[in-house]
Design a protein around this motif. Structure first.
Motif, short mmCIF file in Angstrom:
data_model
loop_
_atom_site.label_atom_id
_atom_site.label_comp_id
_atom_site.label_asym_id
_atom_site.label_seq_id
_atom_site.Cartn_x
_atom_site.Cartn_y
_atom_site.Cartn_z
N SER A 1 0.54 -0.94 -0.47
CA SER A 1 0.28 0.16 0.03
C SER A 1 0.73 1.47 0.32
N GLY A 2 1.86 1.24 -0.32
CA GLY A 2 2.74 2.03 0.19
C GLY A 2 3.89 2.60 0.49
N PRO A 3 4.80 3.42 1.02
CA PRO A 3 5.79 3.07 1.96
C PRO A 3 5.60 3.95 3.15
N VAL A 4 6.43 2.77 4.13
CA VAL A 4 5.95 3.05 5.58
C VAL A 4 7.01 3.55 6.77
N SER A 5 7.17 4.37 7.20
CA SER A 5 8.77 4.76 8.12
C SER A 5 8.68 4.63 9.40
N ILE A 6 10.03 4.07 9.16
CA ILE A 6 9.91 3.24 10.70
C ILE A 6 10.96 3.48 11.82
N GLU A 7 10.69 4.39 12.80
CA GLU A 7 12.00 4.84 13.67
C GLU A 7 12.62 4.09 14.31
N PHE A 8 13.82 3.76 13.73
CA PHE A 8 14.70 2.63 14.67
C PHE A 8 15.57 2.79 15.92
N LEU A 9 14.97 3.05 17.07
CA LEU A 9 16.73 3.20 18.30
C LEU A 9 17.95 2.32 18.02
N VAL A 10 18.90 2.62 17.71
CA VAL A 10 20.15 1.97 17.47
C VAL A 10 20.08 1.33 17.90
N ASP A 11 20.52 0.26 18.55
CA ASP A 11 20.94 -0.90 20.15
C ASP A 11 21.65 -2.10 19.21
N THR A 12 23.48 -0.97 19.79
CA THR A 12 24.51 -2.09 19.66
C THR A 12 24.81 -2.89 20.38
N GLY A 13 24.27 -3.13 21.28
CA GLY A 13 23.92 -4.66 22.02
C GLY A 13 22.85 -5.41 21.56
N ALA A 14 22.06 -5.10 20.46
CA ALA A 14 21.41 -6.11 19.91
C ALA A 14 21.59 -6.14 18.74
N ASP A 15 22.37 -8.20 18.72
CA ASP A 15 22.33 -8.81 18.14
C ASP A 15 21.38 -8.99 16.09
N LEU A 16 20.00 -8.29 17.05
CA LEU A 16 19.59 -8.60 15.95
C LEU A 16 18.06 -7.66 16.26
N SER A 17 17.47 -7.26 14.97
CA SER A 17 16.60 -6.14 14.51
C SER A 17 15.34 -6.55 15.61
N LEU A 18 14.74 -5.73 15.17
CA LEU A 18 13.00 -6.28 16.29
C LEU A 18 12.38 -5.44 16.32
N ILE A 19 11.10 -5.52 14.89
CA ILE A 19 10.16 -4.55 15.05
C ILE A 19 8.83 -4.31 15.90
N ALA A 20 9.22 -3.04 16.78
CA ALA A 20 7.19 -3.45 17.55
C ALA A 20 6.61 -3.21 17.56
N PRO A 21 5.70 -3.63 18.71
CA PRO A 21 4.34 -4.39 17.71
C PRO A 21 3.61 -2.63 17.18
N ASN A 22 3.75 -1.66 17.48
CA ASN A 22 3.17 -0.64 16.60
C ASN A 22 3.37 -0.08 15.29
N ASP A 23 4.94 -0.31 14.76
CA ASP A 23 5.58 -0.58 14.04
C ASP A 23 4.40 -1.65 12.84
N ALA A 24 4.46 -2.59 13.18
CA ALA A 24 3.99 -4.12 12.61
C ALA A 24 2.33 -3.61 12.46
N VAL A 25 1.61 -2.68 12.87
CA VAL A 25 0.55 -2.57 12.69
C VAL A 25 -0.14 -1.92 11.70
N ARG A 26 1.94 -1.36 11.66
CA ARG A 26 1.26 -0.03 10.52
C ARG A 26 1.73 -0.20 9.24
N ILE A 27 3.31 -2.01 9.27
CA ILE A 27 3.33 -1.59 7.57
C ILE A 27 2.57 -3.36 7.49
N TRP A 28 1.62 -4.09 8.54
CA TRP A 28 1.03 -5.84 7.99
C TRP A 28 -0.30 -5.20 7.96
N GLY A 29 -0.92 -3.99 8.92
CA GLY A 29 -3.12 -3.46 9.08
C GLY A 29 -2.64 -4.42 10.76
N VAL A 30 -3.61 -4.01 11.62
CA VAL A 30 -4.21 -4.88 12.30
C VAL A 30 -4.53 -6.17 12.45
#
Length: 161
Positions: A34-63
């Motif tokens: 449905s078009g581009p979705v902007s996602i704010e990421f906190l740069v986490d140098t202690g995280a091996d893997l990136s993670l999508i937060a619930p509020n961003d997941a709703v905006r990306i895939w729909g509730v």
């Protein structure tokens, strides 16, 4: 191709102690049907893997698509249990086409189609995390506290279409 620069900014967060702290944020874009979705990421140098937060997941895939996922009953090949400061949660692997905004040109380069973890709706955090799985695409990070920005210098790679 020369190295390319993607610019982030710092945002102030209130800590559990009530104090404030400044943390690095990078805005990436996912190209959805449905078009581009902007996602704010906190740069986490202690995280091996990136993670999508619930509020961003709703905006990306729909509730409906997101809430319908039963994280406990998903096939183990598409889930991963991860632990952090807040405890352990079961996450699901999903595919995202991530675009990095380029500072000098105001254009976007799609860096990668990445498999990224998505937190369940019950997760108690409000911002997506950028971990080393994606940060390893950068050659270096340059901090400029006087301007309140940081630059991520991308490795020399050709843009994907």
């Amino acid at each position: 191709m020369d190295s390319l620069k993607s610019r982030g900014h710092f945002r102030r967060f209130e800590l559990e102690s009530g104090e404030e702290a400044s943390r690095p944020i990078l805005v990436l874009r996912h190209q959805s049907d449905s078009g581009p979705v902007s996602i704010e990421f906190l740069v986490d140098t202690g995280a091996d893997l990136s993670l999508i937060a619930p509020n961003d997941a709703v905006r990306i895939w729909g509730v409906d698509n997101y809430v319908r996922l039963d994280f406990d009953d998903l096939d183990p090949s598409v889930t991963k249990d991860i632990g952090g400061v807040g405890g352990e949660i079961r996450c699901a692997w999903k595919s995202l086409r991530l675009g990095f905004p380029l500072h000098e040109t105001n254009n976007e380069m799609t860096l990668t189609t990445a498999q990224i973890l998505v937190a369940p709706p019950t997760a108690q955090f409000g911002i997506s995390l950028l971990g080393w799985d994606i940060m390893s695409k950068f050659r270096r990070i340059e901090f400029n506290p006087a301007e309140g920005v940081f630059d991520l210098i991308l490795l020399s790679i050709a843009p994907q279409q």
